[in-house]
Each structure stands twice: as structure tokens, then as C-alpha cells.
Design a protein around this motif. Sequence first.
Motif, short mmCIF file in Angstrom:
data_model
loop_
_atom_site.label_atom_id
_atom_site.label_comp_id
_atom_site.label_asym_id
_atom_site.label_seq_id
_atom_site.Cartn_x
_atom_site.Cartn_y
_atom_site.Cartn_z
N GLY A 52 5.15 13.69 -10.21
CA GLY A 52 4.66 15.05 -9.98
C GLY A 52 3.44 15.36 -10.83
O GLY A 52 2.44 15.91 -10.36
N GLN A 53 3.52 14.97 -12.10
CA GLN A 53 2.40 15.22 -13.03
C GLN A 53 1.15 14.45 -12.64
O GLN A 53 0.05 14.93 -12.71
N LYS A 54 1.37 13.20 -12.23
CA LYS A 54 0.22 12.33 -11.97
C LYS A 54 -0.38 12.54 -10.58
O LYS A 54 -1.57 12.44 -10.39
N GLU A 55 0.51 12.79 -9.60
CA GLU A 55 0.02 12.81 -8.22
C GLU A 55 0.18 14.16 -7.54
O GLU A 55 -0.30 14.36 -6.43
N GLY A 56 0.88 15.07 -8.21
CA GLY A 56 1.04 16.40 -7.62
C GLY A 56 2.44 16.65 -7.09
O GLY A 56 3.14 15.70 -6.69
N ARG A 57 2.84 17.96 -7.06
CA ARG A 57 4.18 18.35 -6.63
C ARG A 57 4.23 18.60 -5.12
O ARG A 57 4.72 19.60 -4.65
N LYS A 58 3.64 17.70 -4.38
CA LYS A 58 3.66 17.79 -2.93
C LYS A 58 3.45 16.36 -2.42
O LYS A 58 2.68 15.61 -3.02
N SER A 59 4.16 15.99 -1.39
CA SER A 59 3.90 14.66 -0.82
C SER A 59 2.85 14.82 0.28
O SER A 59 3.03 15.63 1.20
N TYR A 60 1.78 14.07 0.19
CA TYR A 60 0.68 14.21 1.15
C TYR A 60 0.20 12.85 1.62
O TYR A 60 0.23 11.87 0.86
N LYS A 61 -0.25 12.81 2.86
CA LYS A 61 -0.71 11.54 3.43
C LYS A 61 -2.03 11.11 2.79
O LYS A 61 -2.92 11.95 2.62
N VAL A 62 -2.13 9.82 2.45
CA VAL A 62 -3.40 9.33 1.88
C VAL A 62 -4.03 8.23 2.73
O VAL A 62 -5.19 7.89 2.53
N ALA A 63 -3.25 7.64 3.64
CA ALA A 63 -3.83 6.54 4.42
C ALA A 63 -3.02 6.30 5.69
O ALA A 63 -1.85 6.70 5.77
N ASP A 64 -3.66 5.66 6.65
CA ASP A 64 -2.93 5.09 7.78
C ASP A 64 -2.59 3.64 7.42
O ASP A 64 -3.27 3.03 6.57
N GLY A 96 0.78 -1.23 0.00
CA GLY A 96 0.00 0.00 0.00
C GLY A 96 0.81 1.27 0.00
O GLY A 96 2.04 1.27 0.12
N PHE A 97 0.07 2.35 -0.17
CA PHE A 97 0.61 3.71 -0.12
C PHE A 97 0.17 4.37 1.19
O PHE A 97 -0.98 4.23 1.61
N LEU A 98 1.09 5.09 1.80
CA LEU A 98 0.72 5.97 2.92
C LEU A 98 0.67 7.40 2.43
O LEU A 98 -0.02 8.25 2.99
N THR A 99 1.47 7.68 1.41
CA THR A 99 1.52 9.03 0.84
C THR A 99 1.53 8.94 -0.69
O THR A 99 1.84 7.88 -1.25
N ARG A 100 1.18 10.04 -1.30
CA ARG A 100 1.29 10.15 -2.76
C ARG A 100 1.97 11.48 -3.05
O ARG A 100 1.99 12.39 -2.22
N GLY A 101 2.44 11.61 -4.29
CA GLY A 101 3.00 12.89 -4.73
C GLY A 101 4.46 13.07 -4.33
O GLY A 101 4.97 12.35 -3.46
N CYS A 102 5.10 14.04 -4.99
CA CYS A 102 6.51 14.32 -4.69
C CYS A 102 6.84 15.74 -5.13
O CYS A 102 6.48 16.15 -6.24
#
Length: 303
Positions: A125-137, A109-115
Motif C-alpha cells: 500500500g505504501q509503495k504502490e498505493g491503496r488501490k489496485s490498478y491495471k498497469v499492463a496488458d 510480469g505485473f498486470l496490476t499494482r497496488g492493494c
Amino acid sequence: MKIALVDVDSHNFPNLVLMKLSAWHKNFGDEVTLMSAETALQEENLIFKYDKIYGACVFSGHEEILNELEKRGVHLGGTGTRYREILPYEIEHIMPDYSLYGITDTAYGFLTRGCPRGCSFCLVGQKEGRKSYKVADVSEWWDGQENIKLIDPNLLACSEHLDLLKQLAETGAYVDITQGLDARLLTAKNIELINELKIKNLHFTWDNPRDNFTKSALENFKKLSKVKDRRKMIVYVLVNYWSNLKEDLYRIYWLRENGFEPYVMVYDKINAPKQITKMQRWVNNRRIFNVVKNFEDYDTRIG
Ligand code: SF4
């Protein structure tokens, strides 16, 4: 309903989206069948046999197969396709159905997406955004399994990464950070928490040969880390993008001498010079790499 899930990549890594779709449909009592693209293309009248057919593809290079599947009524998605569909919230955040792939001991799984980095060769960056953000516990997709495979693109860039590392440590599971930790974001604090993990494998990246900060960050990590087994400290080395052979070999030798396992990733492999793919074979085949110490020797031997 009868549901078909087509895994177009069909490699060793299970498809997370398909496992989530499977869980969602099974919750409604639907009958779910997993198949490869090859099987789907061989099935006659596929569209009449199933009420819904989903196809997922992560890697590019399958255009012909994807076109054929689409003609047969397969609803496609994934980074390897031209579709950028996002799963509805209730499916995205469901516990994946690991049994779809017969997996019993590992959670993915993913806990975060983006970079935030925006490396020119990378689509995150294009697909998930230019920021790393939490998506799950962790508890969203881990249910007591012995192993965890984390797929985050840049966990350490997320402002909540300390809490997420704590959550991973609390599972007591063996953790494989599969996609590469950003060594430039290592700190005494997050190294302390990484030391609390039961490490299966750590992956770092050293993509740019002119980036000396990664080198010193890795050196520092080595001093502070509890992990002493070099086989668990893998560093992805990007080649055939902005470096020459001398710069590639410098990183490879440096990593080996300093207790890391280099793993060569070739950009645009299909069009890469033969010497580059040879170098990849030499490094990534551990038995050869451990015996033949210099690339020049390997190069000469295999001609
Ligand atoms: S740091 Fe990694 S995930 Fe982020 S843009 Fe660069 S290659 Fe992609």
C-alpha cells in the motif's frame, strides 16, 4: 556503452527491472553484463570498466552490501534499498530481456499494482498505493512463452481483473499466480475465468487466523474450481505476527484436511522463536509434512 547490471538478491527469481534495463540498453546496441553483488564487489575498478552500473535489490537485509556497492559507483534501486525510483515509462513498459537470465520458456510480469487492504505487515500500500490498478496488458511482457509467472499483489482487487484473467486464459500458457490471490474477493464469475486458465500453481493467503471469511471463501473455491490437484493450490500462512501456535496449527491442519497445501511464511524470521521456525521447516518440507502428520510428533522427534 558497456553496462553492468548487479542483481543483489541473487535468488531463483529473475529481477524484472534489470531485464527491462537490459532490453532498453540492448535496443541502443549497448553491451550488457549481468553479475551478482559478490562479483561486483570483487571486481577491481568496477567504475572504470563500465559506462553505467545499475544495482537492483528487492529484499531487505542487504544494507552492508548495498553501502559497499554504492561506494563503488553502483546506481541502486528497488524495494530492498532506500531509493524509491520509478522507471521511465518507456523502460517500465518495454518487453523484458529474458535472455539476461537465460530464460526461454517463462514470462514474468505485473498486470496490476497496488492493494486496497493495507495489512499492517505489508508495504504494498505504501509503495504502490491503496488501490489496485491495471498497469499492463499481458502482451506487454508475454511473447508466446509456455509459462507465465504473475507477480501482482492483489489482482482480484482491480476493477479490470475479469478482462485481465481473460487475457491470461487466451495465452494458453501455464499460469503461476505467485503472490497470492485474495480469496475474499473470489466470486462465481472470476472463479469461472480462473477455471479457464491453464494452472501451474495458484497461491492464496490466509494471514489472519481470526478471518473466517477466507476459510469459507476457500471452501467455496474448492467446490467450484476445476483444479483438483492439491499441490497446485498453495495457501500462504502468516505466522509470528498476530497469531499463536494453536492458531497457526489450526490453519495448517484445516488447509491440509480441506485439500490445500499450506506454506508457512514467518514474519521477522531472524527473531522468531525456535518453535516457529521448526514449524515452518515441518510444513514447507513436503516430504516431512506428508509423513509426519502432527507438529507435536515432529517437534518431539527433532528435539
Ligand atoms: S492483501 Fe496482500 S498485498 Fe494487500 S496489503 Fe494485505 S498482504 Fe499486502
